[in-house]
Structures are given as C-alpha cells and as structure tokens.
Design an enzyme around this catalytic site. Structure first.
Site, PDB file in Angstrom:
ATOM      1  N   GLY A  46       0.845  -1.304  -0.021  1.00 30.14           N
ATOM      2  CA  GLY A  46      -0.133  -0.071   0.090  1.00 30.14           C
ATOM      3  C   GLY A  46       0.934   1.271  -0.042  1.00 30.14           C
ATOM      4  CD  GLN A  51       3.366   5.885   2.502  1.00 31.40           C
ATOM      5  OE1 GLN A  51       2.388   5.411   2.086  1.00 31.40           O
ATOM      6  NE2 GLN A  51       4.138   5.096   3.101  1.00 31.40           N
ATOM      7  CB  CYS A  92       4.959   2.187   7.092  1.00 32.29           C
ATOM      8  SG  CYS A  92       4.657   3.725   6.253  1.00 32.29           S
ATOM      9  CG  LEU A  93       6.352   0.944   1.131  1.00 37.63           C
ATOM     10  CD1 LEU A  93       6.090   1.190  -0.253  1.00 37.63           C
ATOM     11  CD2 LEU A  93       7.603  -0.195   1.078  1.00 37.63           C
ATOM     12  CG  HIS A 134      -0.717   1.626   7.317  1.00 39.01           C
ATOM     13  ND1 HIS A 134       0.459   0.979   8.136  1.00 39.01           N
ATOM     14  CD2 HIS A 134      -0.194   2.367   6.470  1.00 39.01           C
ATOM     15  CE1 HIS A 134       1.502   1.454   7.512  1.00 39.01           C
ATOM     16  NE2 HIS A 134       1.275   2.373   6.653  1.00 39.01           N
ATOM     17  CD  GLU A 135      -1.149   2.365   2.640  1.00 30.82           C
ATOM     18  OE1 GLU A 135      -0.742   3.587   2.527  1.00 30.82           O
ATOM     19  OE2 GLU A 135      -0.450   1.481   3.068  1.00 30.82           O
ATOM     20  CG  HIS A 138       0.239   6.819   5.271  1.00 33.90           C
ATOM     21  ND1 HIS A 138       1.457   7.390   5.781  1.00 33.90           N
ATOM     22  CD2 HIS A 138       0.439   5.513   5.260  1.00 33.90           C
ATOM     23  CE1 HIS A 138       2.258   6.454   6.060  1.00 33.90           C
ATOM     24  NE2 HIS A 138       1.756   5.396   5.478  1.00 33.90           N
TER      25      HIS A 138
HETATM   26 NI    NI Z   1       2.668   3.430   5.570  1.00 31.99          NI
END
Ligand code: NI
Length: 166
Positions: A46, A51, A92-93, A134-135, A138
């Site tokens: 995701g 991000q 998380c990226l 999660h997304e 963000h």
């Molecule tokens: Ni994330």
C-alpha cells in the site's frame, strides 16, 4: 515506469492532513500510475499520496499474493469496521526496515471514488483491512508507529535461499 521519491518518517509532509480530490486530471492519473510503480518497486502492499510528497487523498493498495489485486481509492472513507480485531506485525514504506504489532479491525468497509470519480464500496478482511486502515491514516497525517504495541522492531534480515530449502 516512473518512480517517485518515498518520504521517510521525520519528513513533515507525512504529518499533514491531505486535501480531497475534486477532479481526476491527467496529472492525477500519472500520479496514480507512479504510485503503483513506486509501491511495487519497494515490495509494498500500500502507498498513500503523502508518502510521495503529494497532499491529496489518494491511496493505492495491492495485497494480492498469487495474483495482483490493485485498488485505487480516491477520497476514501471507512464506513464500517468489525468488532472482531486482529493484532499483528505492520510495516510502512516510510519507516523502512521496521515493524511493530498493531491492532486493527478484522474487516472494514471503505467508500471511495475510482479514477472516473464513480463511488464504490470495497470490503476488506485480514491484510486488506489492515492496509486500508493504515493507508487512510496516512491521509490524516498519522503513521502506524504511534499505534505500535510494545517495541518497534528491526525487520529480520533475509535468510539465505539455501537455508529455506529443507
Ligand atoms: Ni505506510
């Protein structure tokens, strides 16, 4: 294929509340393509627009295991969550090399718009439910690290391939 630079924990862009999308322009279409490219390149499931430094309410998700299962969520809004929860490792990226246990609903229902600005509802369970939660966070400037129960851990290093073959 165009990769965008992923912003990391500590970058103020990750703490901002994103603006809704009112029209899908060509610029937004290429942003979404780049977000998928960037997510797949980093082996993520995701990615949210902030991000990659864009403060718009856009998320891409693909939790498919054998087959790809791509989803684009524009202006997503979680409208239902199950009482049943799941607790497990999340990463998380934007926080590379780390993971931590987070409790999430087992199932969620999210309302969103697609690239033609048609409204749809996506239901997710397990990892997909976790990714949706999660997304969406963000987009409100929140990172999962504030929800971690216990310690934020370092990811295990990749085992050698022959070690896996038993
Ligand atoms: Ni994330």
């Amino acid at each position: 294929m165009a990769l965008r630079k992923i912003r990391y924990w500590g970058d103020p862009v990750l703490t901002k509340v994103c603006r809704p999308v009112d029209k899908v322009t060509d610029k937004i279409r290429s942003l979404v393509e780049d977000m998928f490219d960037t997510m797949y390149d980093a082996f993520g499931v995701g990615l949210a627009a902030p991000q990659v430094g864009v403060l718009k309410r856009i998320v891409v998700i693909d939790t498919g295991l054998e087959e790809p299962d791509p989803h684009v969520l524009i202006n997503p809004e979680i409208i239902e969550t199950s009482e049943e929860t799941q607790t497990g490792p999340e990463g998380c990226l934007s926080v590379p090399g780390k993971n931590g246990d987070v409790t999430r609903p087992m199932r969620v229902k999210v309302k969103a718009y697609d690239l033609d600005m048609n409204e749809f509802i996506l239901e997710g369970a397990g990892l997909l439910a976790r990714a949706i939660c999660h997304e969406c966070e963000h987009l409100d400037g929140k990172l999962y690290v504030s929800k971690v129960e216990g310690e934020l851990r370092d990811n295990p290093t990749e085992p050698e391939e022959e070690e896996e073959e038993i």
